[in-house]
Motif scaffolding. Structure first.
Motif, PDB file in Angstrom:
ATOM      1  N   MET A   1      31.098  72.905  48.969  1.00 47.42           N
ATOM      2  CA  MET A   1      31.707  73.647  47.760  1.00 47.42           C
ATOM      3  C   MET A   1      31.847  75.176  48.058  1.00 47.42           C
ATOM      4  SD  MET A   1      32.476  71.324  45.403  1.00 47.42           S
ATOM      5  CE  MET A   1      32.915  72.252  44.214  1.00 47.42           C
ATOM      6  N   TYR A   2      31.041  75.643  48.507  1.00 48.34           N
ATOM      7  CA  TYR A   2      31.149  77.036  48.888  1.00 48.34           C
ATOM      8  C   TYR A   2      32.523  77.602  49.887  1.00 48.34           C
ATOM      9  CZ  TYR A   2      30.144  81.770  50.959  1.00 48.34           C
ATOM     10  OH  TYR A   2      30.447  82.965  51.296  1.00 48.34           O
ATOM     11  N   ASN A   3      32.330  76.495  50.846  1.00 47.92           N
ATOM     12  CA  ASN A   3      33.370  76.855  51.814  1.00 47.92           C
ATOM     13  C   ASN A   3      34.937  76.443  51.385  1.00 47.92           C
ATOM     14  OD1 ASN A   3      31.541  77.667  54.147  1.00 47.92           O
ATOM     15  ND2 ASN A   3      31.191  75.498  54.664  1.00 47.92           N
ATOM     16  N   GLU A   4      34.907  75.437  50.496  1.00 48.23           N
ATOM     17  CA  GLU A   4      36.069  75.018  49.749  1.00 48.23           C
ATOM     18  C   GLU A   4      36.506  76.375  48.858  1.00 48.23           C
ATOM     19  OE1 GLU A   4      35.715  71.630  47.766  1.00 48.23           O
ATOM     20  OE2 GLU A   4      35.234  70.254  49.311  1.00 48.23           O
ATOM     21  N   ARG A   5      35.624  76.877  48.122  1.00 46.99           N
ATOM     22  CA  ARG A   5      36.034  77.769  47.089  1.00 46.99           C
ATOM     23  C   ARG A   5      36.440  79.172  47.829  1.00 46.99           C
ATOM     24  NH1 ARG A   5      36.768  74.182  44.890  1.00 46.99           N
ATOM     25  NH2 ARG A   5      35.800  73.623  42.729  1.00 46.99           N
ATOM     26  N   GLN A   6      35.693  79.411  49.153  1.00 40.05           N
ATOM     27  CA  GLN A   6      36.000  80.605  50.071  1.00 40.05           C
ATOM     28  C   GLN A   6      37.437  80.583  50.586  1.00 40.05           C
ATOM     29  OE1 GLN A   6      33.976  83.220  49.335  1.00 40.05           O
ATOM     30  NE2 GLN A   6      33.546  83.635  51.472  1.00 40.05           N
ATOM     31  N   ILE A   7      37.830  79.244  50.819  1.00 39.92           N
ATOM     32  CA  ILE A   7      39.332  79.031  51.320  1.00 39.92           C
ATOM     33  C   ILE A   7      40.256  79.143  50.353  1.00 39.92           C
ATOM     34  CG2 ILE A   7      40.937  77.271  52.246  1.00 39.92           C
ATOM     35  CD1 ILE A   7      38.377  76.259  54.001  1.00 39.92           C
ATOM     36  N   GLU A   8      40.002  78.472  49.146  1.00 43.86           N
ATOM     37  CA  GLU A   8      40.855  78.442  47.876  1.00 43.86           C
ATOM     38  C   GLU A   8      41.106  80.274  47.360  1.00 43.86           C
ATOM     39  OE1 GLU A   8      41.362  77.200  43.288  1.00 43.86           O
ATOM     40  OE2 GLU A   8      39.546  76.144  44.605  1.00 43.86           O
ATOM     41  N   TYR A   9      39.931  80.663  47.108  1.00 43.34           N
ATOM     42  CA  TYR A   9      39.848  81.806  46.594  1.00 43.34           C
ATOM     43  C   TYR A   9      40.420  83.109  47.148  1.00 43.34           C
ATOM     44  CZ  TYR A   9      37.350  80.089  42.444  1.00 43.34           C
ATOM     45  OH  TYR A   9      36.814  79.328  41.465  1.00 43.34           O
ATOM     46  N   GLY A  10      40.387  82.725  48.711  1.00 43.04           N
ATOM     47  CA  GLY A  10      40.770  83.761  49.761  1.00 43.04           C
ATOM     48  C   GLY A  10      42.209  83.974  49.555  1.00 43.04           C
ATOM     49  N   LYS A  11      42.916  83.114  48.950  1.00 46.05           N
ATOM     50  CA  LYS A  11      44.421  82.931  48.894  1.00 46.05           C
ATOM     51  C   LYS A  11      44.984  83.817  47.880  1.00 46.05           C
ATOM     52  CE  LYS A  11      44.772  78.202  50.815  1.00 46.05           C
ATOM     53  NZ  LYS A  11      45.108  76.785  50.296  1.00 46.05           N
ATOM     54  N   TYR A  12      44.020  84.094  46.691  1.00 47.20           N
ATOM     55  CA  TYR A  12      44.390  84.775  45.834  1.00 47.20           C
ATOM     56  C   TYR A  12      44.382  86.371  45.712  1.00 47.20           C
ATOM     57  CZ  TYR A  12      43.795  80.364  43.577  1.00 47.20           C
ATOM     58  OH  TYR A  12      44.157  78.848  43.574  1.00 47.20           O
ATOM     59  N   LYS A  13      45.330  87.079  45.251  1.00 47.22           N
ATOM     60  CA  LYS A  13      44.998  88.403  45.250  1.00 47.22           C
ATOM     61  C   LYS A  13      43.982  89.022  44.167  1.00 47.22           C
ATOM     62  CE  LYS A  13      49.906  89.484  46.123  1.00 47.22           C
ATOM     63  NZ  LYS A  13      50.977  90.190  45.418  1.00 47.22           N
ATOM     64  N   LEU A  14      43.391  90.133  44.245  1.00 48.39           N
ATOM     65  CA  LEU A  14      42.381  90.588  43.535  1.00 48.39           C
ATOM     66  C   LEU A  14      42.983  91.010  41.931  1.00 48.39           C
ATOM     67  CD1 LEU A  14      39.562  92.409  45.095  1.00 48.39           C
ATOM     68  CD2 LEU A  14      39.230  90.475  43.776  1.00 48.39           C
ATOM     69  N   ALA A  15      44.282  91.582  42.124  1.00 45.31           N
ATOM     70  CA  ALA A  15      45.055  92.096  41.005  1.00 45.31           C
ATOM     71  C   ALA A  15      46.423  91.974  41.343  1.00 45.31           C
ATOM     72  CB  ALA A  15      44.779  93.490  40.696  1.00 45.31           C
ATOM     73  N   ALA A  16      47.306  91.517  40.110  1.00 49.05           N
ATOM     74  CA  ALA A  16      48.652  91.504  40.243  1.00 49.05           C
ATOM     75  C   ALA A  16      49.299  92.888  40.574  1.00 49.05           C
ATOM     76  CB  ALA A  16      49.191  90.884  39.022  1.00 49.05           C
ATOM     77  N   GLU A  17      50.406  92.878  41.285  1.00 46.48           N
ATOM     78  CA  GLU A  17      51.242  93.973  41.539  1.00 46.48           C
ATOM     79  C   GLU A  17      51.878  94.275  40.415  1.00 46.48           C
ATOM     80  OE1 GLU A  17      51.110  95.651  44.326  1.00 46.48           O
ATOM     81  OE2 GLU A  17      49.665  94.252  45.457  1.00 46.48           O
ATOM     82  N   LYS A  18      52.708  95.464  40.265  1.00 45.41           N
ATOM     83  CA  LYS A  18      53.362  95.728  39.121  1.00 45.41           C
ATOM     84  C   LYS A  18      54.421  94.742  39.049  1.00 45.41           C
ATOM     85  CE  LYS A  18      53.028 100.786  38.671  1.00 45.41           C
ATOM     86  NZ  LYS A  18      53.538 102.142  38.866  1.00 45.41           N
ATOM     87  N   GLU A  19      54.804  94.198  37.722  1.00 46.44           N
ATOM     88  CA  GLU A  19      55.867  93.330  37.287  1.00 46.44           C
ATOM     89  C   GLU A  19      55.603  92.022  37.894  1.00 46.44           C
ATOM     90  OE1 GLU A  19      59.856  94.869  37.796  1.00 46.44           O
ATOM     91  OE2 GLU A  19      59.226  96.787  37.202  1.00 46.44           O
ATOM     92  N   GLU A  20      54.334  91.588  38.613  1.00 46.59           N
ATOM     93  CA  GLU A  20      54.023  90.432  38.809  1.00 46.59           C
ATOM     94  C   GLU A  20      53.012  89.744  37.538  1.00 46.59           C
ATOM     95  OE1 GLU A  20      53.365  90.080  43.870  1.00 46.59           O
ATOM     96  OE2 GLU A  20      51.707  90.663  42.447  1.00 46.59           O
ATOM     97  N   GLY A  21      53.214  88.274  37.289  1.00 46.69           N
ATOM     98  CA  GLY A  21      52.434  87.545  36.594  1.00 46.69           C
ATOM     99  C   GLY A  21      50.968  87.632  37.206  1.00 46.69           C
ATOM    100  N   LEU A  22      50.044  86.905  36.294  1.00 49.21           N
ATOM    101  CA  LEU A  22      48.714  86.890  36.597  1.00 49.21           C
ATOM    102  C   LEU A  22      48.456  85.709  37.579  1.00 49.21           C
ATOM    103  CD1 LEU A  22      46.897  88.026  33.225  1.00 49.21           C
ATOM    104  CD2 LEU A  22      47.342  89.424  35.448  1.00 49.21           C
ATOM    105  N   ALA A  23      49.483  84.777  37.624  1.00 49.98           N
ATOM    106  CA  ALA A  23      49.404  83.639  38.389  1.00 49.98           C
ATOM    107  C   ALA A  23      48.868  83.951  39.857  1.00 49.98           C
ATOM    108  CB  ALA A  23      50.384  82.658  38.647  1.00 49.98           C
TER     109      ALA A  23
END
Length: 199
Positions: free
Chosen positions: A130-152
């Protein structure tokens, strides 16, 4: 809403002070990881209970049935977030030493609930997967959205969506905010960067 953290705030500040002046040798990083694992489990237990209690109001179904799943997913989130912080404060080698020790220490703390050797082994295997799965999944996400980007596709948003879905609150802004406030308040008082900076 923040009351659960107030009693822990003062004592938590002392947790990291014990490492002042000790540097970030491998031995010290391993000790830091062991302490952080215990602190994270304690705070995650309290925080999960708080989230469930705050969302339970006016519901006939019992959210406590989802406690274990929410608790476990939150631990995986904190591990990933801590890993991201470690990249910013530690060398590659130090980060590897710290994160390996943290994941191992977390498994040690969590598998205390499993009495038999086989159950412990099964749990540790599942935890690692589960840790390895989440590392891969969460690694694809930004920590914060850029200006005018949504939170997705930002880390906190995607984690919070996962938690409220588990609790049956999909697309519920109030539930999402409750999880967000809980997590960000905990991270503020955990002050994990201070742990890396105590040199």
């Amino acid at each position: 809403m923040f009351g659960l953290f107030k009693k822990k705030e003062e004592s938590l500040a002392n947790h990291w002070q014990q490492f002042e002046g000790k540097g970030n040798t491998d031995e010290v990083l391993i000790e830091k990881a062991k302490l952080l694992a215990v602190v994270l489990v304690d705070w995650t237990h309290t925080g999960t209970k708080h989230i469930i209690d705050s969302l339970q109001k006016d519901l006939t179904r019992d959210l406590k049935l989802e406690f274990g799943q929410v608790f476990f997913e939150t631990i995986l989130f904190y591990l990933h977030y801590t890993d991201r912080l470690a990249f910013g404060y530690l060398s590659t080698e130090q980060r590897g030493t710290f994160i390996d020790a943290l994941v191992e220490a977390m498994a040690d703390v969590l598998d205390e609930a499993h009495p038999s050797g086989q159950e412990k082994a099964d749990f540790r295997l599942m935890f690692r997967e589960m840790y390895n799965e989440r590392q891969i999944e969460y690694g694809k996400y930004k920590l914060a959205a850029e200006k005018e980007e949504g939170l997705a596709n930002t880390l906190f948003w995607e984690f919070e969506k996962r938690i409220i879905k588990m609790l049956g609150f999909e697309q519920d802004a109030i539930a999402m905010m409750s999880v967000h406030i809980n997590i960000t308040t905990a991270l503020k008082y955990l002050a994990i960067p201070v742990l890396f900076q105590t040199k």
